[in-house]
Scaffold this motif. Sequence first.
Motif, PDB file in Angstrom:
ATOM      1  N   ALA A 144       0.836  -1.206   0.000  1.00 62.73           N
ATOM      2  CA  ALA A 144       0.000   0.000   0.000  1.00 62.73           C
ATOM      3  C   ALA A 144       0.869   1.253   0.000  1.00 62.73           C
ATOM      4  N   LEU A 145       1.969   1.204   0.711  1.00 63.13           N
ATOM      5  CA  LEU A 145       2.885   2.336   0.735  1.00 63.13           C
ATOM      6  C   LEU A 145       3.484   2.570  -0.649  1.00 63.13           C
ATOM      7  N   GLN A 146       3.823   1.499  -1.324  1.00 65.11           N
ATOM      8  CA  GLN A 146       4.377   1.609  -2.676  1.00 65.11           C
ATOM      9  C   GLN A 146       3.322   2.123  -3.653  1.00 65.11           C
ATOM     10  N   ILE A 147       2.106   1.593  -3.540  1.00 66.46           N
ATOM     11  CA  ILE A 147       1.001   2.046  -4.376  1.00 66.46           C
ATOM     12  C   ILE A 147       0.783   3.549  -4.205  1.00 66.46           C
ATOM     13  N   SER A 148       0.773   3.990  -2.961  1.00 68.81           N
ATOM     14  CA  SER A 148       0.531   5.404  -2.666  1.00 68.81           C
ATOM     15  C   SER A 148       1.611   6.301  -3.253  1.00 68.81           C
ATOM     16  N   SER A 149       2.840   5.836  -3.257  1.00 71.74           N
ATOM     17  CA  SER A 149       3.929   6.645  -3.813  1.00 71.74           C
ATOM     18  C   SER A 149       3.768   6.815  -5.327  1.00 71.74           C
ATOM     19  N   VAL A 150       3.280   5.785  -5.987  1.00 68.41           N
ATOM     20  CA  VAL A 150       3.046   5.875  -7.429  1.00 68.41           C
ATOM     21  C   VAL A 150       1.907   6.860  -7.715  1.00 68.41           C
ATOM     22  N   ILE A 151       0.857   6.797  -6.909  1.00 67.92           N
ATOM     23  CA  ILE A 151      -0.264   7.723  -7.071  1.00 67.92           C
ATOM     24  C   ILE A 151       0.186   9.154  -6.811  1.00 67.92           C
ATOM     25  N   ARG A 152       0.986   9.355  -5.777  1.00 67.64           N
ATOM     26  CA  ARG A 152       1.536  10.697  -5.505  1.00 67.64           C
ATOM     27  C   ARG A 152       2.263  11.244  -6.724  1.00 67.64           C
ATOM     28  N   ASP A 153       3.107  10.428  -7.330  1.00 67.01           N
ATOM     29  CA  ASP A 153       3.870  10.870  -8.500  1.00 67.01           C
ATOM     30  C   ASP A 153       2.957  11.238  -9.664  1.00 67.01           C
ATOM     31  N   GLU A 154       1.881  10.493  -9.830  1.00 67.56           N
ATOM     32  CA  GLU A 154       0.948  10.785 -10.913  1.00 67.56           C
ATOM     33  C   GLU A 154       0.213  12.098 -10.665  1.00 67.56           C
ATOM     34  N   LEU A 155      -0.185  12.348  -9.432  1.00 68.04           N
ATOM     35  CA  LEU A 155      -0.860  13.599  -9.114  1.00 68.04           C
ATOM     36  C   LEU A 155       0.081  14.788  -9.311  1.00 68.04           C
ATOM     37  N   CYS A 156       1.330  14.585  -8.969  1.00 68.42           N
ATOM     38  CA  CYS A 156       2.321  15.643  -9.184  1.00 68.42           C
ATOM     39  C   CYS A 156       2.498  15.918 -10.685  1.00 68.42           C
ATOM     40  N   ARG A 157       2.433  14.888 -11.483  1.00 72.37           N
ATOM     41  CA  ARG A 157       2.547  15.064 -12.939  1.00 72.37           C
ATOM     42  C   ARG A 157       1.369  15.854 -13.488  1.00 72.37           C
ATOM     43  N   LEU A 158       0.186  15.557 -12.966  1.00 78.29           N
ATOM     44  CA  LEU A 158      -1.023  16.214 -13.451  1.00 78.29           C
ATOM     45  C   LEU A 158      -1.138  17.655 -12.966  1.00 78.29           C
ATOM     46  N   ASN A 159      -0.646  17.903 -11.767  1.00 80.04           N
ATOM     47  CA  ASN A 159      -0.771  19.243 -11.172  1.00 80.04           C
ATOM     48  C   ASN A 159       0.515  19.613 -10.442  1.00 80.04           C
ATOM     49  N   PRO A 160       1.581  19.890 -11.175  1.00 78.18           N
ATOM     50  CA  PRO A 160       2.891  20.136 -10.565  1.00 78.18           C
ATOM     51  C   PRO A 160       2.922  21.304  -9.581  1.00 78.18           C
ATOM     52  N   ASP A 161       2.043  22.270  -9.740  1.00 80.55           N
ATOM     53  CA  ASP A 161       2.045  23.424  -8.838  1.00 80.55           C
ATOM     54  C   ASP A 161       1.691  23.040  -7.406  1.00 80.55           C
ATOM     55  N   SER A 162       1.002  21.911  -7.241  1.00 83.33           N
ATOM     56  CA  SER A 162       0.589  21.471  -5.902  1.00 83.33           C
ATOM     57  C   SER A 162       1.368  20.243  -5.431  1.00 83.33           C
ATOM     58  N   CYS A 163       2.473  19.971  -6.080  1.00 85.53           N
ATOM     59  CA  CYS A 163       3.222  18.750  -5.761  1.00 85.53           C
ATOM     60  C   CYS A 163       3.699  18.719  -4.312  1.00 85.53           C
ATOM     61  N   SER A 164       4.093  19.856  -3.779  1.00 88.73           N
ATOM     62  CA  SER A 164       4.576  19.883  -2.394  1.00 88.73           C
ATOM     63  C   SER A 164       3.453  19.499  -1.431  1.00 88.73           C
ATOM     64  N   LYS A 165       2.230  19.914  -1.749  1.00 88.43           N
ATOM     65  CA  LYS A 165       1.083  19.540  -0.916  1.00 88.43           C
ATOM     66  C   LYS A 165       0.841  18.037  -0.996  1.00 88.43           C
ATOM     67  N   TYR A 166       0.947  17.475  -2.193  1.00 89.85           N
ATOM     68  CA  TYR A 166       0.730  16.039  -2.359  1.00 89.85           C
ATOM     69  C   TYR A 166       1.806  15.245  -1.616  1.00 89.85           C
ATOM     70  N   GLN A 167       3.016  15.766  -1.622  1.00 86.65           N
ATOM     71  CA  GLN A 167       4.097  15.100  -0.894  1.00 86.65           C
ATOM     72  C   GLN A 167       3.816  15.125   0.604  1.00 86.65           C
ATOM     73  N   GLN A 168       3.329  16.262   1.079  1.00 85.72           N
ATOM     74  CA  GLN A 168       3.003  16.378   2.500  1.00 85.72           C
ATOM     75  C   GLN A 168       1.874  15.428   2.881  1.00 85.72           C
TER      76      GLN A 168
END
Length: 292
Positions: A144-168
């Motif tokens: 699940a942790l690995q899955i979540s990291s992949v999803i985080r990366d995809e959200l960052c790709r789609l909306n890079p301006d909010s990537c720091s929020k997604y990382q948090q």
Amino acid sequence: MKYTCLLSLFFILFACTQHKQNNRIISVSIEPLRYFTEQIGGTDFSIQVVVPPGASPETYEPTPSIMKTVSESASFISIGLLETELNIINNLRTDENINLIELYKNVDLIEGNPHHHHGNLHKSDEHSAQNGYDPHIWLSTKEALQISSVIRDELCRLNPDSCSKYQQNFNHLANEIKILDKYIHQHLDSADNRTFIIYHPALAYFCREYGFNQIAVESEGKEPSANSLKEIVSLARKEGIKTIFYQSQFSDATVKALAKEIAGTTEQLDPLAYNWLNNMYLITDLLSNKKE
């Protein structure tokens, strides 16, 4: 075959109308993936789930309206091993506007013998569509942790301006998963009996991670034979097993009959529940016989 042809027709029709992908729409195959995506992305994205609650991702046929939204999504996030997903993915591979995320590619998969009844690598025949691997990768804290990291990366790709929020948000989720992992160890490491009976073999990754062994009731995706039932009853009596688990997507008739034979009880669980975190705590409590 009929379902596959209809699904292909739906995508052809949608492609002909030249739907434009929306970077704020993400389609996911099952509810647990919606949970991970919303925990990380918050309300920044509109998340559509293909398989509705109560349906099986091996047999569910998406409606035309769901397929329309999928075709307009910026991403389709899937396990990549479930039958419903495979039909959709095959029809989307030529669409350059939608990003296909197949999460199985990023985890340590379990390969099992679909014709063997016992052992923690159980898998019914219906899951052999993608190289014979067990698809229930989300039912493990490590995966699940690995899955979540992949999803985080995809959200960052789609909306890079909010990537720091997604990382948090990912960091917060990761911390919750670590707390869950500690809870599971505290409640299950000292369990005397590490074998349990379950109708559909959904907990192979959980078993691998925490040292348990699941005994599947169903055989090759079908109701068990009389000999198989006798074997399970004999094993339950030998191991002192008094609880039989079954999924909400399946009938409880067989497990209730088995429970009667061993003077035991049945417990329902839902591997596809939306709130993944709460569900994992529930599964842990059920396995530790903690019925609060």
